[in-house]
Design an enzyme around this catalytic site. Structure first.
Site, PDB file in Angstrom:
ATOM      1  N   LYS A   1      -6.439  36.451  17.606  1.00  0.00           N
ATOM      2  CA  LYS A   1      -5.291  35.972  18.400  1.00  0.00           C
ATOM      3  C   LYS A   1      -3.982  36.609  17.955  1.00  0.00           C
ATOM      4  CE  LYS A   1      -4.329  32.041  15.458  1.00  0.00           C
ATOM      5  NZ  LYS A   1      -4.651  30.664  15.123  1.00  0.00           N
TER       6      LYS A   1
ATOM      7  N   ARG B   1      -2.309  18.673  12.811  1.00  0.00           N
ATOM      8  CA  ARG B   1      -2.448  19.294  14.122  1.00  0.00           C
ATOM      9  C   ARG B   1      -3.711  18.702  14.730  1.00  0.00           C
ATOM     10  NH1 ARG B   1      -2.501  25.774  14.865  1.00  0.00           N
ATOM     11  NH2 ARG B   1      -4.751  25.436  14.671  1.00  0.00           N
TER      12      ARG B   1
END
Ligand SMILES: *Cc1c(COP(=O)(O)O)cnc(C)c1O
Length: 362
Positions: A37, A132
């Protein structure tokens, strides 16, 4: 020579990095999932990682994994952002394994996998304090485990995992790794078998291997930064595993103006185009160059590293970068190209900007 702005990718250096990280993983019985990514999933980069031993190609974005698969790369694909329930169909279609934390999504994946006549693997995420993604309470984790293992025929529980060092910037300490292992153990007790994977995080977990206090049960890492850029571990990475290049990716920008100008703005200072109040140092009149790319193309000007040691980045707006070239090593002229090494944030933006060309150097 392709046009600027552009990012060049040095494939030889990337291959060296991939070899080194794979070597580190192999020697410590860890499955290497190669995370792409950071460079917007450039298919050639994914190919190199796979060739050098990454058992999975991983990204937070399904679009990148889809693009890579469409280029004919058949390494198993791993989705490392919790799938949107709206992308359940595509998750099953384009990936083999995904990180998950919501039963609703996993049920949707199961239904899709049944339709597509597939078994989709999942790694259940546990939140160890970075706050998260991931299950927070053991009870809810174990309820999910039971449902997947005993009720969902088309989802396979491959393991548990965690993520650290992102939102909460929590360090992957030995204690956190031990906590992950104890979650894996209670899950294994409930299902009566070993999990395939205990997935212990990303680049920020590599210090556990280096310092030799990684629990042996942690057997997968999802690594991006260390292989693409290698800046986070620059000072601690042991040479015995191989070399890590920090300049696989470089940004090249073209000079559109060169003038001697004051360094302190002339007039009443308000805020800049992004609503920020900047500070300016008065260094008198200096020679500076204006480059044809800006924050839209690389995010943060202060993180760019000019390869000409006499050049410094003074500032930027959306589409322009201002550099001080008074003391540059090279003589700089209009139309010349200045080169920069990148931080992770620069790399993410630059490889995602429509206007930045990607040039693969083999
Ligand atoms: C980005 C990410 C990784 C890889 O992190 P690096 O620091 O690039 O190694 C691993 N796991 C998850 C869930 C991620 O989002």
């Amino acid at each position: 020579m392709s046009r600027c702005p552009k990012v060049t990718v040095d494939i030889k250096k990337l291959r060296t990095n991939a070899k080194t990280i794979n070597n580190l993983c192999v020697l410590n019985d860890i499955t290497f999932a190669g995370v792409v990514k950071g460079c917007n999933g450039i298919p050639k980069c994914a190919e190199i990682l796979a060739e050098e031993g990454a058992e999975y190609i991983a990204s937070s974005r399904l679009s990148q994994l889809k693009k890579i698969r469409k280029c004919g790369i058949y390494t198993p694909m791993m989705l490392i952002r919790i799938p949107m329930i709206s992308e359940a169909e595509e998750t099953v279609k384009w990936t083999d394994i995904s990180l998950n934390s919501e039963m609703e999504v996993i049920r949707a994946i199961n239904a899709e996998a049944e339709k597509q006549n597939k078994i989709h693997s999942v790694i259940l995420m546990v939140d160890l304090g970075d706050l998260r993604e991931g299950f927070w309470e053991d009870e809810k984790l174990l309820n999910a485990v039971k449902e997947i293992e005993f009720d969902l025929a088309n989802v396979y529980l491959a393991g548990v995992g965690t993520n650290l060092g992102c939102y909460g910037a929590i360090s992957a300490t030995e204690e956190k790794m031990q906590q992950l292992v104890s979650k894996a153990k209670i899950v294994e007790e409930v299902i009566g078998r070993k999990l395939d994977y205990v997935s212990g995080g990303g680049t920020t977990s590599i210090p556990r291997i280096i310092e030799k206090d990684m629990p042996k049960e942690v057997n997968m890492l999802r690594i991006g930064e260390a292989v693409l850029l290698g800046r986070d571990l620059k000072d601690i990475f042991p040479k015995e595993y191989g070399k890590i290049h920090n300049d696989v990716f470089k940004l090249h920008l073209e000079v559109i103006e060169i003038k001697d100008k004051p360094t302190y703005p002339v007039g009443e200072i308000i805020c800049d185009g992004f609503g920020l109040h900047n500070t300016y140092e008065d260094r008198g009149i200096r020679k500076r160059a204006l480059l044809a790319a800006g924050k839209i193309d690389y995010g943060f000007p202060e993180m760019l590293i000019p390869t000409d040691k006499g050049v410094s980045v003074v500032g930027a707006s959306s589409d322009h970068t201002i550099v001080d070239i008074e003391d540059s090593e090279a003589e700089i002229a209009i139309g010349d190209i200045l080169t920069f090494e990148l931080s992770y944030a620069n790399l993410v933006y630059a490889t995602s900007s429509e206007d930045v060309e990607i040039e693969i150097i083999v």
